[in-house]
Scaffold this motif. Sequence first.
Motif, mmCIF file in Angstrom:
data_model
loop_
_atom_site.group_PDB
_atom_site.id
_atom_site.type_symbol
_atom_site.label_atom_id
_atom_site.label_comp_id
_atom_site.label_asym_id
_atom_site.label_seq_id
_atom_site.Cartn_x
_atom_site.Cartn_y
_atom_site.Cartn_z
ATOM 1 N N ALA A 46 32.194 46.168 46.712
ATOM 2 C CA ALA A 46 33.029 45.779 45.481
ATOM 3 C C ALA A 46 33.434 44.158 45.794
ATOM 4 O O ALA A 46 34.534 43.829 45.588
ATOM 5 C CB ALA A 46 34.062 46.683 45.285
ATOM 6 N N ASP A 47 32.368 43.335 45.864
ATOM 7 C CA ASP A 47 32.633 41.831 46.318
ATOM 8 C C ASP A 47 32.632 40.962 45.447
ATOM 9 O O ASP A 47 32.756 39.824 45.768
ATOM 10 C CB ASP A 47 32.022 41.606 47.699
ATOM 11 N N SER A 73 30.801 44.262 40.097
ATOM 12 C CA SER A 73 30.762 45.483 40.864
ATOM 13 C C SER A 73 31.973 46.179 40.874
ATOM 14 O O SER A 73 32.195 47.395 40.831
ATOM 15 C CB SER A 73 29.930 45.421 42.184
ATOM 16 N N ALA A 74 33.175 45.469 41.073
ATOM 17 C CA ALA A 74 34.428 46.075 41.463
ATOM 18 C C ALA A 74 34.560 46.879 39.954
ATOM 19 O O ALA A 74 35.186 47.988 39.948
ATOM 20 C CB ALA A 74 35.523 45.025 41.510
ATOM 21 N N MET A 102 37.317 37.523 40.266
ATOM 22 C CA MET A 102 38.354 38.690 40.532
ATOM 23 C C MET A 102 39.625 38.176 40.673
ATOM 24 O O MET A 102 40.628 38.879 40.440
ATOM 25 C CB MET A 102 37.759 39.272 41.961
ATOM 26 N N HIS A 147 39.909 43.789 37.256
ATOM 27 C CA HIS A 147 39.105 44.733 37.330
ATOM 28 C C HIS A 147 39.435 46.145 36.970
ATOM 29 O O HIS A 147 38.523 46.769 36.247
ATOM 30 C CB HIS A 147 38.222 44.788 38.866
#
Length: 419
Positions: A105-106, A110-111, A66, A77
């Motif tokens: 959203a970690d 997933s974010a 991220m 993202h």
Amino acid sequence: MQPLLANKTILLGVSGSIAVYKTVDWARALMRDGAVVRTIMTEAATRFMAPLTFAALTGQPVNTDMFQQADAHQIPHISLARQADCILLAPATATTLARLAHGLADNLLSAVVMAATAPVIICPAMNTKMLQHPATQANLTTLRRFGYLIIEPESGRMACGEEGPGRLPEWDQVRETVLATLRPQDLAGRTVLVSAGPTREHLDPARFLSNRSTGKMGYALARTARRRGARVILVSGPTHLAPPPMVETMRVETAAEMELAILAHGKEADALVMAAAVADHRPASPTKAKLKKQAMPPTLPLAATSDILRTMGEQKKKSGRPAVLVGFAAESSNLTTEGQRKLRDKNLDLIAVNDIGHPDRGFAADTNQVLLLDRFGTSRQLPLLGKEETADHVWDTIIALFPDRDQGLRARSKKANKK
Ligand code: CTP
């Protein structure tokens, strides 16, 4: 011929499962279809496969973090989410499903999924007991409710030695699902019946009369209709082709068996496309035992098979179903005259005539060139195209011929608005 995924970016989201080795091939297959493939890997996925493998094979950088920021103006993202035409999560582990179902959203994967508006296809892959656990099942239900497409895992022997559901599906099914998400679903709510391939008319247990049809055109029609959202029933004579994914395929051998199958499903079909090369004749007296060479008659008495399309044309006069009736005609001369005659005689809405006098069209070829004649007298010569492209033109024409076309569109858009 333009590749099906030309100008499309597919985001491949990989999480940590041993099945990751299969998706390396999938990335290559997407590229063969013309797509740009951007890969995002979870930290766990990088333990099974080096990011370098995906980077080298796709020719694109792989994102895992991220906070890895090559460019101060690009938030990874958000920029990855914007690029995606379709997101394919494969393999998706129990943890990834849980993260997405609960909006966590970690990690980058997933974010990105949460920030994207593109369609999301999820291929869960895990141990059978983890898949069947109520937590995973509840998460899958939630994800379906979010509008994500879940492809059911296949059953078989797992890497952990257990047997059961949890394996990644076959690529053909995933590919068809990806292609469908990128196409207008203009056949959604329609049931179409397609026949394909030759028939075999038996003389004895060892011998039969047949023809050169391979089924490619009919199978292309079935695949493209499914991609456009139809429920597809395919009645196939003997071919070497694999049944198209998500298509209800019925295998038959003789013209009589094909007729039974078509009659059984004709009423539920909005359109029937008879692409099969049905034998017009069968040996008049087939034998149960193999005929000895000496017993073979010098001429073979034949009996006519019934003309399935003609029967359906008669049925349509009475019941109005199937709403659109389509024939194919393999001709070597007088294409327009012969096509028009068959269109009229068999009470068809449309006929696709192909000239079988060329090796690049008709039987066994991957390409076809057809002349489309409809019941209103419109005639359209298609150029030489791949069979799937030809099939798409046939469906475009069929959609325009549906008598309830505007009503159907209105009903479908009303339904879509309600959702
Ligand atoms: N057809 C059918 N049943 C048959 C023969 C043909 O349903 N017993 C269908 C084919 O699937 C095709 C169309 O009729 O969609 C036209 O087939 P074709 O063989 O070109 O026409 P025939 O009517 O058999 O005429 P001919 O052989 O004289 O050209």
